[in-house]
Design an enzyme around this catalytic site. Structure first.
Site, PDB file in Angstrom:
ATOM      1  N   ASP A 116      -3.342   7.388  -3.269  1.00  0.00           N
ATOM      2  CA  ASP A 116      -3.243   6.242  -2.362  1.00  0.00           C
ATOM      3  C   ASP A 116      -3.606   5.009  -3.181  1.00  0.00           C
ATOM      4  O   ASP A 116      -4.699   4.961  -3.746  1.00  0.00           O
ATOM      5  CB  ASP A 116      -4.252   6.500  -1.227  1.00  0.00           C
ATOM      6  CG  ASP A 116      -4.342   5.408  -0.185  1.00  0.00           C
ATOM      7  OD1 ASP A 116      -3.467   4.519  -0.159  1.00  0.00           O
ATOM      8  OD2 ASP A 116      -5.299   5.466   0.626  1.00  0.00           O
ATOM      9  N   GLU A 163     -11.035   0.825  -1.684  1.00  0.00           N
ATOM     10  CA  GLU A 163     -10.110  -0.256  -1.351  1.00  0.00           C
ATOM     11  C   GLU A 163     -10.788  -1.446  -0.690  1.00  0.00           C
ATOM     12  O   GLU A 163     -10.763  -1.575   0.525  1.00  0.00           O
ATOM     13  CB  GLU A 163      -8.971   0.257  -0.471  1.00  0.00           C
ATOM     14  CG  GLU A 163      -9.380   1.063   0.743  1.00  0.00           C
ATOM     15  CD  GLU A 163      -8.159   1.530   1.547  1.00  0.00           C
ATOM     16  OE1 GLU A 163      -7.219   0.737   1.702  1.00  0.00           O
ATOM     17  OE2 GLU A 163      -8.154   2.673   2.005  1.00  0.00           O
ATOM     18  N   GLU A 219      -6.513  -1.245  -4.351  1.00  0.00           N
ATOM     19  CA  GLU A 219      -6.960   0.130  -4.101  1.00  0.00           C
ATOM     20  C   GLU A 219      -6.542   1.074  -5.222  1.00  0.00           C
ATOM     21  O   GLU A 219      -5.436   0.960  -5.759  1.00  0.00           O
ATOM     22  CB  GLU A 219      -6.350   0.633  -2.781  1.00  0.00           C
ATOM     23  CG  GLU A 219      -6.669   2.090  -2.463  1.00  0.00           C
ATOM     24  CD  GLU A 219      -6.125   2.556  -1.113  1.00  0.00           C
ATOM     25  OE1 GLU A 219      -5.081   2.033  -0.681  1.00  0.00           O
ATOM     26  OE2 GLU A 219      -6.751   3.447  -0.528  1.00  0.00           O
ATOM     27  N   ASP A 232       0.872  -1.179   0.000  1.00  0.00           N
ATOM     28  CA  ASP A 232       0.000   0.000   0.000  1.00  0.00           C
ATOM     29  C   ASP A 232       0.903   1.222   0.000  1.00  0.00           C
ATOM     30  O   ASP A 232       1.686   1.417   0.928  1.00  0.00           O
ATOM     31  CB  ASP A 232      -0.901  -0.035   1.242  1.00  0.00           C
ATOM     32  CG  ASP A 232      -2.061   0.934   1.140  1.00  0.00           C
ATOM     33  OD1 ASP A 232      -1.914   1.965   0.454  1.00  0.00           O
ATOM     34  OD2 ASP A 232      -3.114   0.676   1.756  1.00  0.00           O
ATOM     35  N   HIS A 291     -12.259   5.820   1.550  1.00  0.00           N
ATOM     36  CA  HIS A 291     -12.280   7.088   2.277  1.00  0.00           C
ATOM     37  C   HIS A 291     -12.061   8.263   1.338  1.00  0.00           C
ATOM     38  O   HIS A 291     -11.566   8.086   0.223  1.00  0.00           O
ATOM     39  CB  HIS A 291     -11.179   7.087   3.343  1.00  0.00           C
ATOM     40  CG  HIS A 291      -9.833   6.670   2.805  1.00  0.00           C
ATOM     41  ND1 HIS A 291      -8.905   7.577   2.359  1.00  0.00           N
ATOM     42  CD2 HIS A 291      -9.277   5.437   2.589  1.00  0.00           C
ATOM     43  CE1 HIS A 291      -7.836   6.930   1.924  1.00  0.00           C
ATOM     44  NE2 HIS A 291      -8.026   5.618   2.038  1.00  0.00           N
ATOM     45  N   HIS A 335      -7.175  10.209   5.519  1.00  0.00           N
ATOM     46  CA  HIS A 335      -8.605   9.944   5.705  1.00  0.00           C
ATOM     47  C   HIS A 335      -9.272  11.276   5.998  1.00  0.00           C
ATOM     48  O   HIS A 335      -9.148  11.808   7.098  1.00  0.00           O
ATOM     49  CB  HIS A 335      -8.847   8.954   6.849  1.00  0.00           C
ATOM     50  CG  HIS A 335      -8.477   7.544   6.474  1.00  0.00           C
ATOM     51  ND1 HIS A 335      -8.892   6.456   7.189  1.00  0.00           N
ATOM     52  CD2 HIS A 335      -7.754   7.045   5.444  1.00  0.00           C
ATOM     53  CE1 HIS A 335      -8.417   5.344   6.623  1.00  0.00           C
ATOM     54  NE2 HIS A 335      -7.725   5.677   5.560  1.00  0.00           N
TER      55      HIS A 335
HETATM   56 MN    MN Z   1      -6.584   4.110   1.512  1.00  0.00          MN
HETATM   57 MN    MN Z   2      -3.822   2.735   0.833  1.00  0.00          MN
END
Ligand code: MN
Ligand code: MN
Length: 294
Positions: free
Chosen positions: A94, A187, A279, A83, A155, A163
């Protein structure tokens, strides 16, 4: 969203996409997680991005929030989630993906996970209802041997905020709130287990939560550095070790105890079964949708 903001998100997304390609060619079974983290984080910097958060390298039943410590000896094996986050002027892309380090044990789960994410990406449009995201994910997963992890969500993204307040559930729900003019990350996480994570022990990852006075001078120096370098983006102990700070453990402990820093616990699947994750980050603008990390 202003032009500058959109351009920063787009640039962060392009770098994340490049780094994802690099990561896929880099990672091999038996590599040290520490080497993977250092190389991928280095690549983000090389491409001109800031680190939006420490590279998360979560193995098997660990769903999220594992990043190696400075002398970590953990070896990559089983199911690895990578990630990664890139920030440009604080605007964050992200993205995450799963790597099967076995001879195909997790192929089916990862493919279904990708399909679930793709199905959610396909329904995105300006002004859509939030529930369409979770519903389209569950449409794919329902009836299979896998479950989505219900207490992990997508998010919204904001400036230096990974977030930014909005929760996007990965399962069937009734949230009729509409989204437009916003950056989001979707995600879904899959498992053959129960489909829930619990909070394990403290991770190496921290984030600035409140700004208060600190009496201890070493802790004060570290706090000053964190505010200037990371703002409210998550960071890890390993990065502070590299900067040569003194009494890091002590400082992080008192800063956390005083509510100045937040520690992210490692998240573990309840039935201890392996977890996959996919994601992407998306701009849902007034007139169009852009998947910035693809
Ligand atoms: Mn995320
Ligand atoms: Mn992430």
């Amino acid at each position: 969203m202003e032009k500058h903001e959109i351009e920063c998100y787009q640039k962060a997304g392009r770098i994340a996409k490049e780094v994802k390609g690099y990561a896929l060619s880099l990672v091999k079974p038996e590599m040290k997680l520490l080497d993977i983290a250092e190389k991928i984080e280095g690549k983000i910097a090389e491409f001109g991005g800031d680190l939006a958060f420490p590279l998360n390298l979560s193995l098997n039943e660990i769903a999220a929030h594992y990043t190696p410590c400075f002398d970590d000896e953990t070896i990559a094996e089983g199911l690895l989630k990578i990630d990664l986050g890139v920030a440009i002027d604080g605007y964050i892309a992200d993205c995450a993906f799963s790597v099967d380090l076995t001879d195909g044990e997790f192929k089916e789960m990862i493919e279904l996970n990708k399909k679930a994410l793709d199905n959610a990406l396909a329904v995105l449009k300006p002004g859509m209802e939030i529930r369409e995201i979770g519903n389209s994910i569950q449409d794919v997963v329902e009836g299979s041997e896998f479950s989505v992890i219900k207490n992990l969500s997508g998010h919204s993204l904001g400036k230096n905020r990974i977030h930014a307040g909005l929760t996007l559930s990965n399962y069937r729900n009734d949230n009729k709130n509409k989204i437009k003019d916003i950056a989001i990350a979707i995600e879904p996480f899959l498992t053959r287990g129960e489909g829930k994570v619990y909070e394990g022990k403290e991770s190496e990852i921290f984030m600035l939560e409140a700004d208060r006075n600190v009496r201890d001078s070493d802790a004060r120096n570290i706090l000053k550095f964190i505010k200037e370098k990371y703002s409210t983006r998550p960071f890890c102990k390993r990065w502070l070790v590299k900067e040569g700070f003194k009494r890091i453990d002590f400082s992080l402990k008192i800063l956390t105890q005083q509510g100045i820093l937040h520690n992210f616990p490692v998240l573990i699947e309840k039935s201890k079964r392996p977890v996959s994750q996919e994601e992407e980050s998306i701009l849902v603008l007034d007139d169009r949708v852009e998947i910035i990390t693809r």
